[in-house]
Scaffold this active site. Structure first.
Site, PDB file in Angstrom:
ATOM      1  N   ARG A   1      42.980  30.126 -40.648  1.00 47.76           N
ATOM      2  CA  ARG A   1      43.682  30.917 -39.629  1.00 47.76           C
ATOM      3  C   ARG A   1      45.182  30.922 -39.921  1.00 47.76           C
ATOM      4  O   ARG A   1      45.852  31.937 -39.817  1.00 47.76           O
ATOM      5  CB  ARG A   1      43.433  30.340 -38.222  1.00 47.76           C
ATOM      6  CG  ARG A   1      42.030  30.534 -37.672  1.00 47.76           C
ATOM      7  CD  ARG A   1      41.677  31.987 -37.448  1.00 47.76           C
ATOM      8  NE  ARG A   1      42.580  32.677 -36.536  1.00 47.76           N
ATOM      9  CZ  ARG A   1      42.515  32.656 -35.217  1.00 47.76           C
ATOM     10  NH1 ARG A   1      41.571  31.963 -34.625  1.00 47.76           N
ATOM     11  NH2 ARG A   1      43.370  33.349 -34.477  1.00 47.76           N
TER      12      ARG A   1
ATOM     13  N   ASP B   1      28.495  31.617 -32.399  1.00 45.39           N
ATOM     14  CA  ASP B   1      29.655  31.471 -31.515  1.00 45.39           C
ATOM     15  C   ASP B   1      29.124  30.941 -30.186  1.00 45.39           C
ATOM     16  O   ASP B   1      27.919  30.916 -29.933  1.00 45.39           O
ATOM     17  CB  ASP B   1      30.330  32.852 -31.356  1.00 45.39           C
ATOM     18  CG  ASP B   1      31.661  32.792 -30.602  1.00 45.39           C
ATOM     19  OD1 ASP B   1      32.177  31.686 -30.355  1.00 45.39           O
ATOM     20  OD2 ASP B   1      32.179  33.870 -30.256  1.00 45.39           O
TER      21      ASP B   1
ATOM     22  N   GLN C   1      40.554  36.154 -36.542  1.00 45.68           N
ATOM     23  CA  GLN C   1      39.545  35.146 -36.870  1.00 45.68           C
ATOM     24  C   GLN C   1      38.644  35.636 -37.996  1.00 45.68           C
ATOM     25  O   GLN C   1      38.334  34.891 -38.941  1.00 45.68           O
ATOM     26  CB  GLN C   1      38.696  34.836 -35.633  1.00 45.68           C
ATOM     27  CG  GLN C   1      37.560  33.861 -35.896  1.00 45.68           C
ATOM     28  CD  GLN C   1      38.056  32.456 -36.213  1.00 45.68           C
ATOM     29  OE1 GLN C   1      38.879  31.925 -35.486  1.00 45.68           O
ATOM     30  NE2 GLN C   1      37.558  31.854 -37.286  1.00 45.68           N
TER      31      GLN C   1
ATOM     32  N   HIS D   1      38.048  40.151 -32.246  1.00 44.64           N
ATOM     33  CA  HIS D   1      38.850  38.993 -32.666  1.00 44.64           C
ATOM     34  C   HIS D   1      39.154  39.150 -34.162  1.00 44.64           C
ATOM     35  O   HIS D   1      38.666  38.394 -35.012  1.00 44.64           O
ATOM     36  CB  HIS D   1      38.073  37.712 -32.388  1.00 44.64           C
ATOM     37  CG  HIS D   1      38.923  36.475 -32.372  1.00 44.64           C
ATOM     38  ND1 HIS D   1      40.289  36.487 -32.527  1.00 44.64           N
ATOM     39  CD2 HIS D   1      38.580  35.151 -32.237  1.00 44.64           C
ATOM     40  CE1 HIS D   1      40.754  35.246 -32.487  1.00 44.64           C
ATOM     41  NE2 HIS D   1      39.741  34.430 -32.312  1.00 44.64           N
TER      42      HIS D   1
ATOM     43  N   CYS E   1      33.668  30.150 -35.258  1.00 52.37           N
ATOM     44  CA  CYS E   1      35.123  30.308 -35.066  1.00 52.37           C
ATOM     45  C   CYS E   1      35.721  29.137 -34.288  1.00 52.37           C
ATOM     46  O   CYS E   1      36.926  28.921 -34.337  1.00 52.37           O
ATOM     47  CB  CYS E   1      35.405  31.628 -34.353  1.00 52.37           C
ATOM     48  SG  CYS E   1      34.700  31.760 -32.696  1.00 52.37           S
TER      49      CYS E   1
ATOM     50  N   ARG F   1      46.775  37.529 -26.511  1.00 53.31           N
ATOM     51  CA  ARG F   1      45.371  37.198 -26.237  1.00 53.31           C
ATOM     52  C   ARG F   1      45.112  37.584 -24.785  1.00 53.31           C
ATOM     53  O   ARG F   1      45.735  37.027 -23.863  1.00 53.31           O
ATOM     54  CB  ARG F   1      45.100  35.707 -26.452  1.00 53.31           C
ATOM     55  CG  ARG F   1      43.771  35.273 -25.878  1.00 53.31           C
ATOM     56  CD  ARG F   1      43.315  33.931 -26.357  1.00 53.31           C
ATOM     57  NE  ARG F   1      42.916  33.977 -27.751  1.00 53.31           N
ATOM     58  CZ  ARG F   1      42.211  33.021 -28.352  1.00 53.31           C
ATOM     59  NH1 ARG F   1      41.822  31.949 -27.678  1.00 53.31           N
ATOM     60  NH2 ARG F   1      41.879  33.139 -29.637  1.00 53.31           N
TER      61      ARG F   1
HETATM   62  N1  NVA Z   1      33.731  34.616 -28.264  1.00 48.27           N
HETATM   63  C1  NVA Z   1      34.674  33.556 -27.983  1.00 48.27           C
HETATM   64  C2  NVA Z   1      35.595  33.357 -29.133  1.00 48.27           C
HETATM   65  C3  NVA Z   1      36.576  32.240 -28.956  1.00 48.27           C
HETATM   66  C4  NVA Z   1      37.527  32.082 -30.082  1.00 48.27           C
HETATM   67  C5  NVA Z   1      35.443  33.869 -26.721  1.00 48.27           C
HETATM   68  O1  NVA Z   1      35.842  35.025 -26.529  1.00 48.27           O
HETATM   69  O2  NVA Z   1      35.620  32.968 -25.897  1.00 48.27           O
HETATM   70  N1   CP Z   2      38.831  30.531 -32.880  1.00 45.40           N
HETATM   71  C1   CP Z   2      39.859  30.680 -32.002  1.00 45.40           C
HETATM   72  O1   CP Z   2      40.405  31.776 -31.807  1.00 45.40           O
HETATM   73  O2   CP Z   2      40.221  29.522 -31.401  1.00 45.40           O
HETATM   74  P1   CP Z   2      41.179  29.352 -30.137  1.00 45.40           P
HETATM   75  O3   CP Z   2      40.468  29.987 -28.964  1.00 45.40           O
HETATM   76  O4   CP Z   2      41.361  27.888 -29.990  1.00 45.40           O
HETATM   77  O5   CP Z   2      42.480  30.079 -30.402  1.00 45.40           O
END
Ligand code: NVA
Ligand code: CP
Length: 309
Positions: free
Chosen positions: A295, A228, A140, A137, A267, A110
């Protein structure tokens, strides 16, 4: 596709493969009814395998689900924080990829910059999985497609709506719309439109993608409304985003424009009172905790696919 099975982005994997991964996820999910969470799958597809997980951003679901997934598949994990690795002191991604390849069997990362993901995959001799970048992502969205189909039947030909920031989730959903054959209407402010490159990619494949600035138009008769956070991880302009995105809140009044039996997806993590009201996310149309549970099942199927390469 290279012999190494990387899971970098949905547009890099054939649609039939994505479908097979989802079928495997559903099969494993069904097989676990009544088992303790730690029970190991009988065929142990990750037996004697180690997954390294690198987190350069926070995570609850991704970390938990990949860790539990590896244990249920008979393998193990090593969790590495980006700021504890030598990359933080200038070691190259290429060298890091070689070191990881010598020690473990797969990498989940990540990170913010999608180039880090690409460079890692180009230099690794083991599968690399995208656990979120600023651009996408995919894990997800696989769970989201699985959840939609559990609740509403086959996704092909259905209309789903995205409301809010044209962000990383929106990009992976556009990929999914093309590959799984559903229509996706996105309502995003002018300043936060989805990436031009992904829209061009979808248009070149006759994707049913419609972008508007009007949330009511986007959700009209949709089988599912998705949103989101207004401020994704690492985004610095929170105040501006709140101002621009305020008209894009998913509330009961907006949900009433969707199909009568429409579901709501997010998500997570969510901010009640911002991108979604508590009435909607905690109400009967919300399937957010099913998405979060899926997930785990999707992660297991992705890992099994990576290890079978
Ligand atoms: N768009 C959000 C998704 C989190 C799972 C982010 O990148 O923070
Ligand atoms: N939806 C998702 O990816 O959650 P986290 O940021 O908690 O991993």
């Amino acid at each position: 596709m290279s012999a190494i099975r990387h899971f970098l982005d949905l547009d890099q994997i054939p649609a039939e493969t994505l479908r097979r991964i989802l079928e495997h996820a559903s099969k494993m999910k069904a097989g676990r009814k009544g088992l303790p969470k730690g029970a190991v799958e009988p065929d142990r597809p990750a037996k004697d395998r180690i997954l390294a997980m690198i987190f350069e951003k926070p995570s609850t679901r991704t970390r938990l689900s990949f860790d539990s997934a590896m244990r249920q598949l008979g393998g193990a994990t090593i969790i590495l924080r980006g700021d504890e690795l030598q990359v933080g002191r200038g070691e190259s991604i290429a060298d890091t990829a070689k070191i990881l390849s010598a020690n473990v069997d797969a990498i989940m990362i990540r990170t913010g910059n999608p180039k880090v993901l690409t460079e890692l995959a180009e230099n690794a001799t083991i599968p690399v999985i995208n656990g979120l970048t600023d651009d996408s992502h995919p894990c997800q969205v696989m769970a989201d497609v699985m959840t939609f189909e559990e609740k509403c039947g086959p996704i092909r030909g259905r209309k789903l709506a995205w409301v809010g920031d044209g962000n990383n989730m929106a990009t992976s959903l556009i990929h999914a719309a093309v590959l799984f054959g559903f229509r996706l209407d996105l309502a995003c402010p002018e300043e936060l439109q989805p990436s031009k490159a992904v829209l061009q990619w979808a248009a070149a494949r006759q994707g049913q993608i419609y972008v508007t600035t009007d949330p009511v138009k986007a959700v009209a008769d949709a089988a599912c409304v998705i949103t989101d956070t207004w401020v994704s991880m690492g985004m610095k302009d929170a105040e501006r985003r709140h101002r621009i995105l305020a008209p894009y809140q998913v509330n009961d009044s907006l949900m009433n424009h969707a199909a009568k039996d429409a579901i709501f997806m997010h998500c997570l993590p969510a901010h009640r009172g911002e991108e979604v009201t508590a009435d909607v996310i905690d109400g009967p149309r919300s399937v957010v905790f099913d998405e979060a549970e899926n997930r785990l099942h999707v992660q297991k199927a992705i890992l099994a696919w990576c290890f079978n390469g």
